[in-house]
Design a protein around this motif. Structure first.
Motif, PDB file in Angstrom:
ATOM      1  N   TYR A 118      13.151  -1.320 -13.043  1.00 23.35           N
ATOM      2  CA  TYR A 118      11.977  -1.943 -12.435  1.00 23.35           C
ATOM      3  C   TYR A 118      11.692  -1.475 -11.014  1.00 23.35           C
ATOM      4  CZ  TYR A 118      14.414  -5.638  -9.777  1.00 23.35           C
ATOM      5  OH  TYR A 118      15.189  -6.328  -8.880  1.00 23.35           O
ATOM      6  N   PRO A 119      12.682  -1.227 -10.136  1.00 22.73           N
ATOM      7  CA  PRO A 119      12.309  -0.701  -8.814  1.00 22.73           C
ATOM      8  C   PRO A 119      11.688   0.699  -8.907  1.00 22.73           C
ATOM      9  CG  PRO A 119      14.544  -1.571  -8.752  1.00 22.73           C
ATOM     10  CD  PRO A 119      14.106  -1.543 -10.185  1.00 22.73           C
ATOM     11  N   ALA A 120      12.202   1.516  -9.817  1.00 28.04           N
ATOM     12  CA  ALA A 120      11.658   2.867  -9.980  1.00 28.04           C
ATOM     13  C   ALA A 120      10.249   2.812 -10.567  1.00 28.04           C
ATOM     14  CB  ALA A 120      12.571   3.694 -10.875  1.00 28.04           C
ATOM     15  N   LEU A 121      10.037   1.952 -11.541  1.00 26.73           N
ATOM     16  CA  LEU A 121       8.733   1.830 -12.187  1.00 26.73           C
ATOM     17  C   LEU A 121       7.679   1.271 -11.223  1.00 26.73           C
ATOM     18  CD1 LEU A 121       7.370   2.296 -14.926  1.00 26.73           C
ATOM     19  CD2 LEU A 121       8.008  -0.025 -15.545  1.00 26.73           C
ATOM     20  N   LEU A 122       8.086   0.322 -10.394  1.00 23.57           N
ATOM     21  CA  LEU A 122       7.158  -0.285  -9.447  1.00 23.57           C
ATOM     22  C   LEU A 122       6.982   0.551  -8.185  1.00 23.57           C
ATOM     23  CD1 LEU A 122       8.182  -4.041  -9.772  1.00 23.57           C
ATOM     24  CD2 LEU A 122       6.369  -2.806 -10.973  1.00 23.57           C
ATOM     25  N   GLY A 123       7.834   1.553  -8.002  1.00 20.33           N
ATOM     26  CA  GLY A 123       7.696   2.445  -6.855  1.00 20.33           C
ATOM     27  C   GLY A 123       7.997   1.776  -5.535  1.00 20.33           C
ATOM     28  N   MET A 124       8.956   0.878  -5.545  1.00 20.79           N
ATOM     29  CA  MET A 124       9.270   0.095  -4.350  1.00 20.79           C
ATOM     30  C   MET A 124      10.453   0.674  -3.591  1.00 20.79           C
ATOM     31  SD  MET A 124       7.064  -2.315  -4.326  1.00 20.79           S
ATOM     32  CE  MET A 124       7.807  -3.133  -2.948  1.00 20.79           C
ATOM     33  N   ASP A 125      10.240   0.940  -2.309  1.00 18.46           N
ATOM     34  CA  ASP A 125      11.328   1.355  -1.435  1.00 18.46           C
ATOM     35  C   ASP A 125      12.050   0.143  -0.845  1.00 18.46           C
ATOM     36  OD1 ASP A 125      10.910   4.055  -1.750  1.00 18.46           O
ATOM     37  OD2 ASP A 125       9.622   4.220   0.012  1.00 18.46           O
ATOM     38  N   ASN A 126      11.282  -0.892  -0.551  1.00 16.54           N
ATOM     39  CA  ASN A 126      11.814  -2.059   0.135  1.00 16.54           C
ATOM     40  C   ASN A 126      11.928  -3.223  -0.841  1.00 16.54           C
ATOM     41  OD1 ASN A 126      12.432  -4.165   1.825  1.00 16.54           O
ATOM     42  ND2 ASN A 126      11.003  -3.549   3.427  1.00 16.54           N
ATOM     43  N   PRO A 163       0.796  -1.235   0.000  1.00 17.11           N
ATOM     44  CA  PRO A 163       0.000   0.000   0.000  1.00 17.11           C
ATOM     45  C   PRO A 163       0.830   1.288   0.000  1.00 17.11           C
ATOM     46  CG  PRO A 163      -0.856  -1.561   1.597  1.00 17.11           C
ATOM     47  CD  PRO A 163       0.420  -2.130   1.085  1.00 17.11           C
ATOM     48  N   ASN A 164       2.056   1.242   0.476  1.00 21.22           N
ATOM     49  CA  ASN A 164       2.903   2.438   0.510  1.00 21.22           C
ATOM     50  C   ASN A 164       3.716   2.644  -0.768  1.00 21.22           C
ATOM     51  OD1 ASN A 164       2.041   3.095   3.088  1.00 21.22           O
ATOM     52  ND2 ASN A 164       3.635   1.854   4.042  1.00 21.22           N
ATOM     53  N   SER A 165       3.546   1.766  -1.746  1.00 16.37           N
ATOM     54  CA  SER A 165       4.292   1.904  -3.006  1.00 16.37           C
ATOM     55  C   SER A 165       3.664   2.995  -3.872  1.00 16.37           C
ATOM     56  CB  SER A 165       4.301   0.572  -3.759  1.00 16.37           C
ATOM     57  OG  SER A 165       3.003   0.239  -4.181  1.00 16.37           O
ATOM     58  N   HIS A 166       4.451   3.489  -4.812  1.00 15.79           N
ATOM     59  CA  HIS A 166       3.993   4.524  -5.746  1.00 15.79           C
ATOM     60  C   HIS A 166       4.412   4.146  -7.165  1.00 15.79           C
ATOM     61  CE1 HIS A 166       2.906   7.050  -2.399  1.00 15.79           C
ATOM     62  NE2 HIS A 166       4.088   6.805  -1.871  1.00 15.79           N
ATOM     63  N   PRO A 167       3.727   3.167  -7.775  1.00 15.05           N
ATOM     64  CA  PRO A 167       4.096   2.751  -9.130  1.00 15.05           C
ATOM     65  C   PRO A 167       3.897   3.876 -10.143  1.00 15.05           C
ATOM     66  CG  PRO A 167       2.457   1.258  -8.174  1.00 15.05           C
ATOM     67  CD  PRO A 167       2.610   2.400  -7.251  1.00 15.05           C
ATOM     68  N   ALA A 168       4.830   3.948 -11.083  1.00 15.65           N
ATOM     69  CA  ALA A 168       4.756   4.958 -12.150  1.00 15.65           C
ATOM     70  C   ALA A 168       4.039   4.367 -13.358  1.00 15.65           C
ATOM     71  CB  ALA A 168       6.158   5.387 -12.548  1.00 15.65           C
ATOM     72  N   ASN A 169       3.457   5.225 -14.167  1.00 16.45           N
ATOM     73  CA  ASN A 169       2.834   4.766 -15.414  1.00 16.45           C
ATOM     74  C   ASN A 169       3.897   4.325 -16.414  1.00 16.45           C
ATOM     75  OD1 ASN A 169       0.257   5.320 -14.516  1.00 16.45           O
ATOM     76  ND2 ASN A 169       0.287   7.390 -15.333  1.00 16.45           N
ATOM     77  N   ASN A 170       4.928   5.153 -16.569  1.00 15.22           N
ATOM     78  CA  ASN A 170       6.007   4.832 -17.495  1.00 15.22           C
ATOM     79  C   ASN A 170       7.254   5.632 -17.157  1.00 15.22           C
ATOM     80  OD1 ASN A 170       6.016   7.385 -19.045  1.00 15.22           O
ATOM     81  ND2 ASN A 170       3.986   6.710 -19.665  1.00 15.22           N
ATOM     82  N   ILE A 171       8.359   5.160 -17.704  1.00 19.39           N
ATOM     83  CA  ILE A 171       9.652   5.841 -17.577  1.00 19.39           C
ATOM     84  C   ILE A 171      10.266   5.879 -18.966  1.00 19.39           C
ATOM     85  CG2 ILE A 171      11.996   5.702 -16.642  1.00 19.39           C
ATOM     86  CD1 ILE A 171      10.811   4.336 -14.172  1.00 19.39           C
TER      87      ILE A 171
END
Length: 99
Positions: free
Chosen positions: A62-70, A32-40
């Motif tokens: 892929y980590p940036a696109l999926l918005g994953m910190d962990n 729930p705390n992730s912030h996935p991007a539409n595109n890069i």
């Protein structure tokens, strides 16, 4: 465990990496705390320069696109990240997520 599909589209001046809305919803439901991007978007010269000095760009996209910190949390849910050509459906690159 699952595989995440990232669509790759060649543009005139670079690549666009994107995920489907269903993947964004799946990631948000898992994390729930992730912030996935539409595109890069990454320009051709940026990609080639990056890979000369660092590593394959896909391992950073892929980590940036999926918005994953962990990253370790993603590792529990996903086995592979597949980079797929949007036009042909061919797998361009498959990245095994470290366990």
């Amino acid at each position: 465990m699952e595989a995440i599909r990232i669509n790759v589209s060649k543009q005139m001046d670079g690549y666009t990496f994107s995920i489907a809305p269903s993947i964004r919803q799946l990631i948000k439901s898992w994390f729930p705390n992730s912030h996935p991007a539409n595109n890069i978007f990454v320009a051709y010269d940026t990609k080639s320069d990056f890979e000369v000095y660092y590593n394959k760009l896909e391992s950073y996209i892929y980590p940036a696109l999926l918005g994953m910190d962990n990253q370790s949390e993603l590792n529990k849910k996903v086995d592979f990240i597949q980079f797929v050509d949007s036009h042909t459906g061919n797998i361009l690159h498959s990245h095994k997520v470290p366990a």
